[in-house]
Design a protein around this motif. Structure first.
Motif, PDB file in Angstrom:
ATOM      1  N   PHE A 268      25.684 -78.630  43.144  1.00 28.25           N
ATOM      2  CA  PHE A 268      24.885 -77.440  42.846  1.00 28.25           C
ATOM      3  C   PHE A 268      24.258 -77.467  41.451  1.00 28.25           C
ATOM      4  O   PHE A 268      23.449 -76.607  41.134  1.00 28.25           O
ATOM      5  N   LEU A 269      24.658 -78.417  40.620  1.00 24.47           N
ATOM      6  CA  LEU A 269      24.274 -78.371  39.203  1.00 24.47           C
ATOM      7  C   LEU A 269      22.764 -78.308  38.998  1.00 24.47           C
ATOM      8  O   LEU A 269      22.273 -77.518  38.182  1.00 24.47           O
ATOM      9  N   SER A 270      22.011 -79.117  39.727  1.00 31.02           N
ATOM     10  CA  SER A 270      20.558 -79.098  39.527  1.00 31.02           C
ATOM     11  C   SER A 270      19.951 -77.774  39.999  1.00 31.02           C
ATOM     12  O   SER A 270      18.937 -77.329  39.483  1.00 31.02           O
ATOM     13  N   PHE A 271      20.611 -77.110  40.950  1.00 34.28           N
ATOM     14  CA  PHE A 271      20.135 -75.798  41.409  1.00 34.28           C
ATOM     15  C   PHE A 271      20.374 -74.748  40.319  1.00 34.28           C
ATOM     16  O   PHE A 271      19.520 -73.908  40.059  1.00 34.28           O
ATOM     17  N   PHE A 272      21.558 -74.823  39.677  1.00 29.43           N
ATOM     18  CA  PHE A 272      21.860 -73.881  38.590  1.00 29.43           C
ATOM     19  C   PHE A 272      20.882 -74.058  37.436  1.00 29.43           C
ATOM     20  O   PHE A 272      20.467 -73.095  36.798  1.00 29.43           O
TER      21      PHE A 272
END
Length: 431
Positions: A268-272
């Protein structure tokens, strides 16, 4: 033989519960189905959280995409040698139909809302980017990927081609209504698709319907109306969507506050960080998301742990009819009462609104131009459907909206019996 015209040595068929068989003869279509980007759609449910309401609704975007392709294939067969139909557009139509949902993410609409994404944008990026799908489309011709993306994006110059997969009576809607009715087990999504396909005629900028097929179209419009209110907007499904959105919202908030996750949300990091690249987007599917939800049940954060437990084990929020526009005082009071009771209203009190416009005719100047369904009269004149059909006229242009308030009844019931807060919350909820 040019790649665009290459046929398989033997026709391939997929057994399908809705269309009986899906036929593939074109090498291009067969190659596209085999790409990792298209196979990923097997791992994305067509109806998101609806499986928690209708246990049969486990079908995927892969099923649906093949179904839309098959309907367009049948329409095109009927269009051969008819005026206004250009056989050169055949492969483009089939490809756009197959790939129209390529950019959908896991539990797509909830996901898009929380992270500010748009599946149509990702469909375009997969078609035009560094992907196996793009390599195959490039082999047809250098401009073919852009043409396919333009059809899906509704910007392709030939509006007839666009209308096959995007109009008020298109292959996309016909497949999802029939397929979703089949897998949810409801009886109202059915209509006579074979009849509609037989009476479709190509015109300059859209598909029209022979007047003799009007009753089949009426049936289709009413099926759509019923499916939205009985299936797509089902309050139990919406309850699961509310919880899903709250989980993603909580994870994002915890990440931004520097919380130490027991299982770090790597996917999820790139979404955050709002830096979603294509490679990471296509790696995320529902199996990955559900893995995280299951592990987060054991997180230290009580809100995240509770919400994940609710979603994984189907302990959903209860709901009541509630219109915040008319019940502003109660809405504000409930938020205060929840805070006093130690229940965070940010995560445990939500108004969800659903609205649908089952059919509309074109109204100049409106934000979304809805191309109406036209009937081809015996004298060759075109007449807009609601001018001819009393049934369609009765619902035409009428938007129906529904508001529900979602909340954790178990938390409220867990408050002390002598609590004034509990008493007042229940008074408001029970009206």
């Amino acid at each position: 033989m040019a790649y665009r015209d290459e046929q398989l040595h033997e026709e391939k068929v997929f057994k399908d519960p809705v269309h009986r068989y899906i036929h593939v003869r074109d090498r291009v279509i067969w190659d596209l189905i085999g790409t990792p980007e298209f196979q990923r759609l097997r791992r994305i449910k067509q109806l998101g959280t609806s499986y928690l309401t209708f246990h049969g609704a486990e079908h995927s975007r892969f099923n649906h995409s093949l179904g839309v392709y098959e309907i367009v294939r049948r329409i095109i067969e009927n269009f051969r040698h008819r005026p206004f139909w250009n056989e050169e557009e055949r492969l483009l139509c089939l490809t756009a139909a197959l790939l129209h949902d390529l950019g959908h993410g896991p539990f797509s609409h909830s996901f898009e809302k929380v992270f500010g994404l748009d599946h149509e944008d990702f469909t375009r990026r997969i078609i035009l980017g560094n992907t196996s799908v793009n390599q195959i489309l490039q082999r047809v011709s250098p401009d073919f990927p852009k043409n396919v993306a333009d059809v899906i994006h509704k910007t392709y110059p030939n509006k007839l081609v666009v209308s096959l997969i995007s109009s008020q009576i298109d292959a996309d809607r016909m497949d999802y209504l029939l397929r979703d009715a089949y897998y949810t087990g409801v009886s109202y999504g059915h209509f006579d698709m074979e009849r509609i396909l037989r009476v479709m005629r190509p015109m300059e900028d859209q598909v029209v319907i022979k007047y003799s097929g009007m009753h089949a179209v009426e049936d289709y419009i009413m099926s759509r109306y019923q499916m939205y209110w009985q299936v797509y907007f089902h309050p139990v499904t919406r309850s699961a969507e509310v919880i899903l959105s709250k989980i993603l919202q909580r994870v994002k908030e915890l990440y931004e506050s520097g919380y130490e996750f027991h299982v770090k949300p790597v996917h999820f990091l790139s979404f955050f960080n709002q830096e979603v690249n294509l490679e990471e987007y296509v790696k995320l599917d529902e199996a990955v998301v559900l893995y995280y939800f299951q592990t987060w049940v054991d997180e230290k954060d009580p809100v995240l742990s509770d919400l994940c437990n609710r979603f994984v084990n189907r302990h959903l929020f209860k709901y009541i009819e509630f219109n915040p526009n008319l019940q502003l005082k109660q809405w504000a009071e409930l938020q205060q009462l929840f805070k006093k009771a130690g229940i965070d209203p940010e995560y445990y009190l939500e108004v969800d609104s659903s609205s649908d416009l089952p059919y509309d005719f074109y109204r100049p100047g409106e934000e979304e131009e809805r191309l109406p369904i036209h009937l081809l009269m015996p004298d060759g004149e075109l007449r807009e459907l609601s001018r001819q059909s009393d049934i369609v006229e009765s619902i035409s242009g009428k938007k129906r909206t529904d508001h529900k308030l979602y909340f954790p009844m178990d938390f409220i019931e867990g408050l002390s019996e002598r609590s004034k807060i509990k008493k007042r919350i229940l008074e408001i909820l029970h009206g």
